[in-house]
Design an enzyme around this catalytic site. Structure first.
Site, PDB file in Angstrom:
ATOM      1  CG  HIS A 188     -10.000  10.573  45.960  1.00  0.00           C
ATOM      2  ND1 HIS A 188      -9.513  10.440  44.533  1.00  0.00           N
ATOM      3  CD2 HIS A 188      -8.917  10.661  46.719  1.00  0.00           C
ATOM      4  CE1 HIS A 188      -8.224  10.031  44.786  1.00  0.00           C
ATOM      5  NE2 HIS A 188      -7.945  10.239  46.036  1.00  0.00           N
ATOM      6  NE  ARG A 295      -6.955   9.979  50.123  1.00  0.00           N
ATOM      7  CZ  ARG A 295      -7.196   9.063  50.775  1.00  0.00           C
ATOM      8  NH1 ARG A 295      -7.699   8.970  51.954  1.00  0.00           N
ATOM      9  NH2 ARG A 295      -7.108   7.844  50.117  1.00  0.00           N
ATOM     10  NE  ARG A 331      -1.676  12.008  49.195  1.00  0.00           N
ATOM     11  CZ  ARG A 331      -2.561  11.127  48.758  1.00  0.00           C
ATOM     12  NH1 ARG A 331      -2.657  10.003  48.352  1.00  0.00           N
ATOM     13  NH2 ARG A 331      -4.088  11.631  48.666  1.00  0.00           N
ATOM     14  CD  GLU A 429      -0.177   6.818  45.270  1.00  0.00           C
ATOM     15  OE1 GLU A 429      -1.232   6.594  45.424  1.00  0.00           O
ATOM     16  OE2 GLU A 429       0.217   7.790  45.206  1.00  0.00           O
ATOM     17  CG  ASN A 452      -7.328   3.679  47.460  1.00  0.00           C
ATOM     18  OD1 ASN A 452      -7.747   2.432  47.752  1.00  0.00           O
ATOM     19  ND2 ASN A 452      -7.407   4.740  48.067  1.00  0.00           N
ATOM     20  CG  ASP A 453      -3.806   6.259  42.710  1.00  0.00           C
ATOM     21  OD1 ASP A 453      -4.768   6.237  41.696  1.00  0.00           O
ATOM     22  OD2 ASP A 453      -3.593   7.032  43.489  1.00  0.00           O
ATOM     23  NE  ARG A 463      -9.059   5.937  43.075  1.00  0.00           N
ATOM     24  CZ  ARG A 463      -7.945   6.341  44.068  1.00  0.00           C
ATOM     25  NH1 ARG A 463      -6.772   6.620  43.801  1.00  0.00           N
ATOM     26  NH2 ARG A 463      -8.445   6.832  45.323  1.00  0.00           N
ATOM     27  CB  CYS A 500      -2.273   4.768  53.742  1.00  0.00           C
ATOM     28  SG  CYS A 500      -1.356   5.477  52.140  1.00  0.00           S
TER      29      CYS A 500
END
Ligand code: PEP
Ligand code: MG
Length: 547
Positions: A188, A295, A331, A429, A452-453, A463, A500
């Site tokens: 992140h 976020r 989110r 995700e 990403n996830d 990650r 996203c």
């Protein structure tokens, strides 16, 4: 000139002074100290030094930001002399016969906890101040410089690693670039660097000492290099490249105001990812059609305690109003894994990425979830807010979310609070959500794919682990197949699907995503215009025929 290599997180060139970032939180060990008087003498001289530092910060702030803003340093000076604070340090040193560092750290913790629990807003805010002066004293006792938050000019930050909570607290106008020795390209912190549109490297092998601190540096985000004390030739070349990049950016500005439509008429929504309302300026500057991922957990990470419903309401309202009718997808809290928030008091986990995070926290701590939902539903009166739920794996979770939403609305009705009817979507995700996306699609208004996830969980690659960066392949056919499948299932159920995760900004895949029928790409603000350029130049029919 010395050159060090790292992994690029965001391209671009930064030239400026390097500042080695020391963690704000000092490591403190409790040791037995035989002579309390000499410990207290150290305390007295650390206090004198702290008072000197605060006085010079006050003078500087007075000149630069005026009396009202400088006053905080006066408050800190007064706190240094606070009787209770001083007595507590003394009592611990004498009573427990321990080192003064431990006494300062324990006093700082105790007092800040006590202030946090007070009803009065003003007193609650003092919790952060008391922590701040304790950190300053500890830094002095440990012979370290005070925190970097007080830089006078924009700098290149060099750090061992940065947690997302530390990154969000840095003054963005003062950071030219990040270079970290540890950290992964998919973390992140890396995402934040992309959002801030600043060149950034991780895994850079540079020493974090005086051979680097305060020296002139160049970060080349494209090649992943950092040059320390560059020679004339390199400096000139890099300045030239910096100028060329600025020109390219300028050219892209001409695409502002254009619709995101391909040569053969396929439309795609290009939205922006943000972590903070301060990012709204960048959203507007880059002409995003909406916000595809706010976020919201960064609101929690910036604070020392749970943000209240009212605080959240004001922030969401401001986002909705600023975007003036454009969609703002917020989110819900996605805390856990690398995004740890002290006041959540979460237990240590062996596998935090597979652990207690995101919707799992919200569903088991409904009081936290409901405060956020109430703020969101209320704010949706002021614009086009949509709510998105992270880390979904099952239909049961959606049913439970709906029950809680029902309770929230009933509470708002009971208090005669106005609220809107925001769209509600979910993030895809986890492989589980992708594989049952046909069923999930019947329950929600939209899908947003968190690549990403999704990549992490599909390929079983953490990650956060820099050693695995080479195995973290977001282009893996398994990931791409899932994306395609999710989009198909969404369309069959009559809803839209976007991406996203960071892969949405991967320009080598833009045509492929258009061919899959992806309806929306939500990317860091700086990627909007380059992707718009590709969209405008693409003929999807021809691309598919040529495959
Ligand atoms: C994702 O997982 O792709 C995503 C967008 O969420 P985050 O990166 O915040 O986990
Ligand atoms: Mg995610």
């Amino acid at each position: 000139m010395r050159t060090y290599d790292g992994k690029s997180v965001f391209s671009g060139i930064a030239i400026g002074k390097i500042r080695v970032y020391k963690k704000d939180v000092q490591q403190v060990k409790r040791t037995k100290a035989g002579d309390p008087e000499s410990e207290l003498a150290r305390f007295a001289s650390a206090k004198e030094e702290a008072a000197r530092q605060l006085k010079s910060l006050y003078d500087k702030a007075l000149k630069e930001v005026g009396e009202a803003n400088a006053a905080i340093f006066e408050v800190h000076q007064m706190m240094l002399e606070d009787l209770d604070y001083n007595e507590s340090v003394e009592n611990i040193v004498r009573g427990q016969e321990v080192n003064v560092e431990y006494a300062v750290a324990a006093t700082g913790d105790n007092f800040s906890r006590m202030f946090s629990a007070m009803d009065d807003d003003y007193m609650r805010e003092r919790a952060a101040d008391v922590k701040d002066i304790s950190e300053r004293l500890l830094a002095i006792l440990n012979g370290r410089k005070a925190s970097t938050a007080e830089t006078e000019e924009p700098v290149i930050i060099a750090a061992d690693d940065l947690a997302p909570s530390e990154t969000v607290q840095l003054d963005k106008d003062m950071v030219l670039s990040f270079v970290t020795v540890h950290g992964s390209a998919n973390s992140h912190t890396a995402i934040l660097a992309r959002m801030m549109e600043i060149p950034a490297l991780v895994g850079a092998g540079l020493p974090l000492d005086d051979s680097v601190d305060g020296k002139l540096g160049i970060v080349d985000g494209a090649s992943g290099k950092i040059y320390v004390e560059p020679d004339e030739d390199t400096l000139n070349k890099m300045r030239e490249r910096q100028r060329e990049e600025a020109e390219k950016k300028e050219l892209l500005q001409r695409l502002k105001g254009r619709e995101n439509v391909t040569l053969d008429g396929q439309k795609v929504m290009l939205y922006a990812n943000i972590g903070n309302i301060k990012d709204l300026a960048m959203v507007m500057q880059n002409d995003a059609e909406g916000i595809g991922l706010f976020r919201s957990e960064f609101l929690y990470l910036e604070k020392e305690d749970y943000p209240t419903e009212e605080e959240q309401f004001q922030i969401y309202k401001q986002a909705a109003e600023t975007m003036a009718g454009k969609r703002v997808i917020i989110r819900t809290l996605d805390i856990g894994a690398d995004k740890q928030c002290g006041y959540f008091n979460m237990e240590h986990e062996e596998n935090p990425a597979l652990g207690y995070r995101a919707i799992r926290i919200c569903l088991t701590r409904p009081e936290v979830f409901k405060a956020q939902l109430r703020a969101l539903f209320r704010a949706s009166v002021f614009g086009n807010i949509a709510i998105m739920y992270p880390m979904i794996t099952s239909i049961e979770e959606i049913k439970r979310i709906k029950e809680i939403v029902g309770e929230v609305k009933a509470e708002l009705d009971a208090h005669k609070m106005p609220y809107g009817e925001p769209e509600q979507g979910i993030m895809i995700e986890t492989p589980a959500a992708a594989l049952i996306s046909d069923i999930l699609a019947r329950e929600v208004d939209f899908f947003s794919i968190g690549t990403n996830d999704l990549t992490q969980y599909t390929l079983a690659v953490d990650r956060q682990n820099p050693r695995l960066d080479e195995f973290y392949d977001a282009h893996h056919p398994a990931v791409l197949r899932m994306i395609s499948m999710v989009v198909e299932n969404a369309h069959r159920a009559g809803i839209w699907a976007g991406i996203c995760g960071e892969l949405g900004a991967d320009q080598t895949l833009t045509r492929e995503f258009l061919a899959m029928g992806v309806d929306e790409l939500s990317v860091s603000p700086g990627s909007i215009l380059p992707i718009r350029k590709i969209v405008l130049e693409t003929n999807v029919g021809e691309y598919k025929a040529g495959k």
